[in-house]
Enzyme design. Structure first.
Site, mmCIF file in Angstrom:
data_model
loop_
_atom_site.group_PDB
_atom_site.id
_atom_site.type_symbol
_atom_site.label_atom_id
_atom_site.label_comp_id
_atom_site.label_asym_id
_atom_site.label_seq_id
_atom_site.Cartn_x
_atom_site.Cartn_y
_atom_site.Cartn_z
ATOM 1 N N LEU A 73 0.888 -1.204 -0.047
ATOM 2 C CA LEU A 73 -0.177 -0.183 -0.176
ATOM 3 C C LEU A 73 0.981 1.175 0.061
ATOM 4 O O LEU A 73 0.609 2.202 -0.487
ATOM 5 C CB LEU A 73 -0.791 0.213 1.051
ATOM 6 C CG LEU A 73 -1.792 -1.115 1.446
ATOM 7 C CD1 LEU A 73 -2.602 -1.095 2.596
ATOM 8 C CD2 LEU A 73 -2.901 -1.263 0.261
ATOM 9 N N GLY A 74 2.030 1.198 0.629
ATOM 10 C CA GLY A 74 2.902 2.404 0.590
ATOM 11 C C GLY A 74 4.066 2.032 1.348
ATOM 12 O O GLY A 74 4.110 0.835 1.880
ATOM 13 N N GLY A 76 7.941 4.166 3.043
ATOM 14 C CA GLY A 76 8.369 5.174 3.454
ATOM 15 C C GLY A 76 9.817 5.011 3.812
ATOM 16 O O GLY A 76 10.286 3.519 3.598
ATOM 17 N N ILE A 80 7.395 -0.305 5.183
ATOM 18 C CA ILE A 80 6.355 -0.715 4.010
ATOM 19 C C ILE A 80 5.104 -1.285 4.719
ATOM 20 O O ILE A 80 4.940 -1.841 5.665
ATOM 21 C CB ILE A 80 7.097 -1.817 3.258
ATOM 22 C CG1 ILE A 80 8.432 -1.476 3.010
ATOM 23 C CG2 ILE A 80 6.253 -1.640 1.900
ATOM 24 C CD1 ILE A 80 9.295 -2.663 2.140
ATOM 25 N N LYS A 98 5.568 -3.459 7.970
ATOM 26 C CA LYS A 98 6.923 -4.026 7.949
ATOM 27 C C LYS A 98 7.961 -3.089 8.156
ATOM 28 O O LYS A 98 8.243 -2.165 7.387
ATOM 29 C CB LYS A 98 7.348 -4.852 6.782
ATOM 30 C CG LYS A 98 8.508 -5.701 6.649
ATOM 31 C CD LYS A 98 8.270 -6.408 5.256
ATOM 32 C CE LYS A 98 9.758 -7.123 5.242
ATOM 33 N NZ LYS A 98 9.632 -8.032 3.936
ATOM 34 N N ASP A 193 2.670 13.042 19.327
ATOM 35 C CA ASP A 193 2.460 13.520 17.899
ATOM 36 C C ASP A 193 1.549 13.352 17.367
ATOM 37 O O ASP A 193 1.096 12.680 16.334
ATOM 38 C CB ASP A 193 3.572 12.512 17.022
ATOM 39 C CG ASP A 193 3.889 12.944 15.625
ATOM 40 O OD1 ASP A 193 3.573 14.099 15.461
ATOM 41 O OD2 ASP A 193 4.223 12.117 14.748
#
Lengths: 410, 427
Positions: A73-74, A76, A80, A98, A193
C-alpha cells in the site's frame, strides 16, 4: 469508579466476556500460550518436527502463519505497509506494517519500532489503533499487524471540499480523539505526535489514534525529557521554549490544534520554522509574561525569543467567535481551555472530557451518520509508513492518493 | 472518570502474558529444560559422529589431525564437549538451570550498576532476562551474552538512547556485533512485549501518602471514619513490632526518621530481592511493593493497609496473606538481610553459594548446545539464509529505487547534493 460522560471509554471491564470479535485475536494468542503452558508433563517427543526451532521461534512462526500479506500500500523511509488478512478468515482485514531494516542504523532494532510496539501492546481502546500481533520474518524484519482503517484520516477529511460537515460532526470526531488522548494519559503514556494525519478513520467511521513512534511513558519528576518532539504545527509553546519537564498537557495542546483545524478547514497554526512557529502562536495568544505564565521567563529559549520583543496581546473573544462559528460558544471555551499558553492552566485530558460542550446541544453525530470519504487503503499505507514528526505537504496533489479504495466493502 | 489501577494492570502484557501460578511456572521450565536437553544430546551426538569421521579420514595423514578445527571453539569461549567418547551428556536439571539464571540476574544487576544505568533500566533488563530463560535454557544460550543484550535492549525500551558502540565500549573485548547478535532472539522470546511494570513508583507514592498522614493531612477513603488528627495520633504511636501495644507518641520529626528508614529498607529489597526472584512472575507490582514495605516495617504497613481497606473486609485478609507469601519469597533471597541476620552466617552462606555456582558453571561447560555457541555467526547465517530465500530480489529493487530517487532529488537541488552533516552519516 465513574464513567466518562460521553460513550464509556472502558474497553473491556474485567470479568466481562473477553472474546468479542475485537479481542478475539488477543484471546487466541493467549490461548496458544496457555496451551503451551498447560502441558504438565511434556512429552519427550516434542523435539522432532519442530525443525530445530526454539520454543520462541515456534511461537513466532505460529503468529506469522495466522496472517496473509497482500498488496503493497505504501512505502516510506521507515516502513512498508501491506494490506493483509487473517488466514482463517479472509474477510478479516488487517494492515501489515513491515519495519525496514536500516543499513545505516547500527544500533539494532530502531527506537521508533520499539516504542510503537511497546505502547500499542499495552493500550486497548476503541479509539486507538489496535495492534493485532507482532512477528518477525526470517530476514529479521519486524512486522506489526495493525487494524485495517480504510477511510483516510482527519486531515484529508477537512481538506476534501467535496465533503461538507457541521458542528455536530466535529463534536463527534473531536470526542473520539479526546477519549483516545484521555486513555493514553490514564495509562501514563504521552503520545507526543498528535496531528490530523495520525488520526485514521475505520470503515465504520470511528476515529483511531495511530503512530506511537514518538510515545513515551510519563517521566519521574525531575528527569529530563526531549523537547524536540511533536510535529511543528502542533507543538505547544513550552516545548518551543525548550521546556524539558512536561506532562499530558503537551498532547492536549496538539489535540486542540486538531479540533481547531476541523472547525476552520485549514491549518490553524502553520509555519516554516520553529522560531516562526512561536511567533505564529504569539500572534493569536500574545507573548507570555511572568504575569500570564509564572516561570516562563526561566525557560531556556525565553530570552532569545522574547527578550527584546514588544509586548503582544492575545486576541479577544470576537476573534474566536468569528473564526470558529462551527464550535459554538461552549466549543470555543473548551478550545481556549485546551490552548492555554501556560501548561499549568491548560485543561487536562480528564477536564477536557468533563467540559459541558460534549453534553450540550447539538448532540455529537452518531458514528454511522458521520460524513465519510473514500480515503482508501492507499492513505492508510501513506499514514502508517511515516516516521513520527514528519510533515508532508501537498500530499493531495499526488494522483495516486485519489484512487478510491474506500468503496471496497468488507 | 478514572480507570482503577486494577483496570490498567489487567490490560498490560505483564499481566496477560507474564503472570503465572507457581505450577504454571514450574511446568514451563520443565518443558524448556526437556526440549533443550534433548537437543543438546542430539547435537553433541551428531558432532561426535562428524568428528569421528574426520578423525578416521585424517588418521591417514597424521599431520592433518592437529589442524582439525574444533567447531565448538567458534568464539573461543570454552564450550568443549566432554572428552569421553560415547558417554551420555549430563544435562542440567531444572533446579540447576534456575540457579544459573539467578546468577545471571545478579551479574546483570552488577552490570547495570557498573554502567551507571538508572534502576528501571537494569530492572527491566533483568526481567527480560528472566522472561527469556522461561522459554530458553542456559544450555542453549550463554548467559553473559544474553544478559548484556537484555540490558542494552532495556535502555531502548525505557527510552534511553545508547548506541551499540558506546555500550560495547564499556566492556573489554566486546564488539557491537556481539551486543546486537542476540537481539532478535531476545525480542522474539519476549514475544515483543517491551513493557515491564515496576513497584518503584508505587513505593514512592505510599511513602508520600504516609508522610501526609504523619503531618495530620489524612484524606480518608469512604470506609474510614478516622479524622486527620485521630489517624495522625494512631500513626505516631505505632509500635515497632506487630502484636506489641501502642507505644508512646513520638514527634512528627522523630517519626519522619522512621518513615525514611522504612522507605530505604523497602527500596533496597525492591532493587535486589524483588528483581532476583520470581516475584514479578507471581505478583503484581503493588503487592511486591507492599511486601517489601511489610518486611521493612510491619506495623506501619498494616496501618497503611487499614487506610485502604476496612480490616473487616474479606479482601483485606486475602490481600494480607498474599502479601505475606510474597514477603516470604523476597526474604528467602540470599541478598535479604534483616536486623537478625548474623554477619558470620551471611558470609558462610555467600561462600557456600560461590562454590555451588562454580560447580554449576563447570557442569554447564560440558552440556552446552554446540550449535548455538557463536551467536554472531548464527545471526549472520540467519540473515544470509533469508536473502537466499528470495527477498534478495526485493532488496535489489528497493536499493535501485532508492538510488533513483536520490539521484533525482540531487539533480533537482540547485545547490547540488547536501553535504554530510557529520562523519557518521557520510558515504
Amino acid at each position: 469508579m465513574t464513567f466518562s460522560p460521553v460513550l464509556s471509554p472502558r474497553p473491556n471491564p474485567p470479568g466481562t466476556k473477553m472474546a468479542t470479535n475485537a479481542t478475539a485475536a488477543k484471546a487466541k494468542a493467549l490461548a496458544i500460550l496457555n496451551n503451551s503452558r498447560a502441558v504438565p508433563s511434556p512429552s519427550v517427543a516434542s523435539t522432532p518436527g519442530d525443525g530445530g526451532l526454539d520454543l520462541a521461534e515456534q511461537m513466532n512462526d505460529e503468529v506469522r502463519r495466522r496472517f496473509v500479506s497482500g498488496t503493497r500500500l505504501g512505502e516510506g523511509t521507515y516502513a512498508i505497509v501491506y494490506s493483509g488478512h487473517y488466514r482463517h478468515d479472509p474477510s478479516k482485514l488487517v494492515a501489515i506494517k513491515k519495519i525496514k531494516l536500516n543499513a545505516d542504523f547500527k544500533d539494532g532494532i530502531a527506537m521508533d519500532a520499539i516504542r510503537e510496539i511497546k505502547f500499542l501492546s499495552e493500550l486497548s481502546h476503541p479509539n486507538i489503533i489496535q495492534l493485532h500481533a507482532v512477528f518477525s520474518t526470517k530476514d529479521q524484519n519486524i512486522s506489526l499487524v495493525l487494524e485495517h482503517l480504510p477511510l483516510g484520516d482527519l486531515e484529508m477529511l477537512w481538506k476534501n471540499h467535496s465533503i461538507s460537515y457541521g458542528g455536530a460532526d466535529i463534536k463527534s470526531w473531536a470526542n473520539m480523539l479526546c477519549q483516545a488522548v484521555w486513555f493514553c494519559h490514564e495509562n501514563y503514556v504521552l503520545h507526543r505526535d498528535i496531528k490530523g494525519n495520525n488520526l485514521l478513520i475505520s470503515a465504520d467511521g470511528t476515529v483511531k489514534l495511530a503512530d506511537f513512534g514518538l510515545a513515551r511513558s510519563f517521566a519521574d519528576p525531575g528527569r529530563d525529557m526531549t523537547c524536540n518532539v511533536i510535529t511543528r504545527f502542533y507543538r505547544p509553546p513550552e516545548l518551543l521554549l525548550g521546556c524539558r519537564h512536561y506532562g499530558g498537557c503537551v498532547d492536549v495542546w496538539s489535540t486542540g490544534c486538531v479540533i481547531a483545524e476541523l472547525a476552520i478547514r485549514e491549518f490553524f497554526l502553520p509555519s516554516e520554522t520553529d522560531i516562526q512557529q512561536l511567533s505564529v502562536i504569539c500572534d493569536v495568544f500574545g507573548i507570555p509574561t511572568e504575569e500570564t505564565w509564572p516561570g516562563v521567563s526561566k525557560l531556556r529559549h525565553y530570552e532569545a525569543s522574547f527578550g527584546a520583543a514588544a509586548p503582544k496581546h492575545p486576541h479577544g473573544i470576537n476573534y474566536w467567535k468569528q473564526r470558529f462559528p462551527l464550535l459554538g460558544e461552549d466549543g470555543i471555551d473548551l478550545l481556549r481551555g485546551m490552548l492555554r499558553m501556560d501548561p499549568m492552566k491548560r485543561l487536562s485530558a480528564t477536564q477536557v472530557l468533563q467540559h459541558p460542550y460534549w453534553t450540550n446541544a447539538p448532540r455529537p453525530t452518531k458514528k454511522e451518520n458521520l460524513p465519510k470519504q473514500g480515503g482508501g487503503e492507499k492513505t492508510m499505507g501513506e499514514d502508517l509508513k511515516r516516521r513520527g514528526g514528519e510533515i508532508e505537504t501537498g500530499r493531495l496533489d499526488k494522483v495516486a492518493r485519489k484512487l478510491d479504495f474506500g468503496a471496497m466493502k468488507k | 472518570m478514572k480507570l482503577s489501577e486494577d483496570d490498567i494492570y489487567r490490560t498490560s502484557t505483564q499481566y496477560k502474558h507474564w503472570s503465572f501460578t507457581p505450577a504454571q511456572l514450574a511446568a514451563q521450565r520443565q518443558k524448556t529444560n526437556l526440549v533443550a536437553a534433548e537437543r543438546v544430546k542430539a547435537n553433541v551426538a551428531r558432532q561426535r559422529a562428524t568428528r569421528a569421521k574426520q578423525l578416521d579420514t585424517a588418521s591417514a595423514s597424521e599431520s592433518d589431525r592437529a589442524n582439525t578445527p574444533g567447531i565448538e571453539n567458534g568464539n573461543g569461549e570454552g564450550g568443549s564437549t566432554p572428552a569421553r567418547p560415547g558417554g551420555e551428556v549430563e544435562c542440567l536439571t531444572v533446579a540447576e538451570e534456575m540457579k544459573l539464571v539467578d546468577v545471571f540476574c545478579e551479574r546483570a544487576l552488577e552490570l547495570g550498576a557498573f554502567c551507571g544505568f538508572p534502576i528501571e533500566v537494569t530492572a527491566t533488563g533483568i526481567q527480560f532476562l528472566r522472561r527469556f530463560y522461561l522459554y530458553n535454557s542456559p544450555m542453549t544460550y550463554e548467559g553473559q551474552n544474553i544478559s548484556r543484550t537484555c540490558i542494552f535492549l532495556a535502555n531502548k525500551t525505557e527510552g534511553i538512547h545508547v548506541t551499540a558502540e558506546e555500550y560495547a565500549a564499556k566492556f573489554s573485548n566486546v564488539t557491537s556485533d556481539q551486543v546486537l547478535a542476540p537481539e532478535y532472539l531476545i525480542v522474539q522470546a519476549l514475544r515483543f512485549n517491551f513493557d515491564v511494570r515496576h513497584p518503584f513508583r508505587g513505593l514512592k507514592g505510599a511513602h508520600l501518602e504516609l508522610w501526609e498522614i504523619a503531618k495530620g493531612k489524612f484524606a480518608p477513603l469512604p470506609h474510614d471514619s478516622r479524622t486527620g488528627e485521630a489517624a495522625q495520633a494512631e500513626m505516631l504511636a505505632l509500635p515497632t513490632k506487630t502484636g506489641e501495644p501502642a507505644g508512646k507518641r513520638v514527634s512528627v520529626n522523630e517519626f519522619e526518621k522512621r518513615l525514611t528508614a522504612t522507605y530505604n529498607a523497602a527500596s533496597a529489597v525492591l532493587k535486589t530481592a524483588a528483581l532476583l526472584t520470581d516475584a514479578y512472575f507471581l505478583y503484581p507490582p503493588s503487592q511486591i511493593m507492599l511486601a517489601a514495605h511489610l518486611l521493612a516495617d510491619e506495623p506501619l504497613t498494616l496501618f497503611y493497609l487499614s487506610t485502604k481497606l476496612p480490616p473487616s473486609s474479606p479482601i483485606h485478609a486475602k490481600l494480607l496473606s498474599t502479601i505475606r507469601a510474597c514477603a516470604t519469597l523476597l526474604s528467602s533471597h540470599r541478598s535479604f538481610t534483616s536486623s537478625s541476620t548474623i554477619k558470620e552466617e551471611k558470609e558462610a552462606r555467600d561462600k557456600k553459594e560461590k562454590s555451588a555456582v562454580a560447580a554449576l558453571i563447570k557442569k554447564l561447560r560440558h552440556c552446552r548446545d554446540p550449535d548455538k555457541l557463536d551467536l554472531v555467526q548464527l545471526n549472520q547465517a540467519h540473515k544470509r539464509d533469508a536473502v537466499q530465500d528470495g527477498s534478495l530480489e526485493e532488496q535489489k529493487a528497493k536499493r535501485r529505487k532508492l538510488e533513483r530517487e536520490k539521484a533525482k532529488k540531487e539533480a533537482d537541488d540547485f545547490w547540488g547534493p547536501e553535504l554530510p552533516k557529520n562523519g557518521a552519516k557520510a558515504g
